[in-house]
Design a protein around this motif. Structure first.
Motif, PDB file in Angstrom:
ATOM      1  N   UNK A  18       0.813  -1.209   0.000  1.00  0.00           N
ATOM      2  CA  UNK A  18       0.000   0.000   0.000  1.00  0.00           C
ATOM      3  C   UNK A  18       0.851   1.265   0.000  1.00  0.00           C
ATOM      4  N   UNK A  19       1.917   1.242   0.778  1.00  0.00           N
ATOM      5  CA  UNK A  19       2.834   2.385   0.812  1.00  0.00           C
ATOM      6  C   UNK A  19       3.490   2.584  -0.545  1.00  0.00           C
ATOM      7  N   UNK A  20       3.912   1.511  -1.170  1.00  0.00           N
ATOM      8  CA  UNK A  20       4.551   1.610  -2.483  1.00  0.00           C
ATOM      9  C   UNK A  20       3.578   2.181  -3.511  1.00  0.00           C
ATOM     10  N   UNK A  21       2.360   1.708  -3.489  1.00  0.00           N
ATOM     11  CA  UNK A  21       1.370   2.207  -4.439  1.00  0.00           C
ATOM     12  C   UNK A  21       1.095   3.692  -4.199  1.00  0.00           C
ATOM     13  N   UNK A  22       0.956   4.083  -2.944  1.00  0.00           N
ATOM     14  CA  UNK A  22       0.698   5.488  -2.623  1.00  0.00           C
ATOM     15  C   UNK A  22       1.867   6.380  -3.040  1.00  0.00           C
ATOM     16  N   UNK A  23       3.085   5.919  -2.821  1.00  0.00           N
ATOM     17  CA  UNK A  23       4.255   6.717  -3.197  1.00  0.00           C
ATOM     18  C   UNK A  23       4.378   6.818  -4.713  1.00  0.00           C
TER      19      UNK A  23
END
Length: 83
Positions: A18-23
Motif C-alpha cells: 500500500x505504501x509503495x502504491x501510494x508513493x
C-alpha cells in the motif's frame, strides 16, 4: 509458521504494498503537476516499482529536481532492478 505469525506477515506485506502504491501515485501526480503528462514508459516503470527507498527518492526528485534527472534515475533503476 504459526497462524499469528502468518497473519502478521500478511498484514506487514499489505502495508508495504500500500505504501509503495501510494508513493508511486504521489510521484506521478507531482511530476504531472510540475512537468505535464508523464510519458507512458516512465509511468509504467514507476508503477511497477515496489522498492520504498527508490520510490521515496523519485518522489523527492519529482518535487525538487528536474524532469531529466527523474527520467535518468528511473531509467537507470528500471534497467538494472527486479522490482
Amino acid at each position: 509458521m504459526a497462524t499469528k505469525e502468518f497473519v502478521e506477515q500478511f498484514i506487514e506485506q499489505g502495508h508495504a504494498e500500500g505504501m509503495a502504491q501510494a508513493m508511486a501515485e504521489a510521484t506521478i501526480e507531482l511530476y504531472e503537476e510540475r512537468f505535464g503528462l508523464m510519458p507512458p514508459a516512465l509511468r509504467s516503470a514507476v508503477e511497477a516499482t515496489h522498492d520504498l527507498k527508490m520510490l521515496q527518492t523519485w518522489l523527492l526528485v519529482a518535487g525538487a529536481g528536474t524532469r531529466e534527472v527523474l527520467h535518468d534515475s528511473v531509467s537507470a533503476s528500471s534497467s538494472g532492478r527486479a522490482s
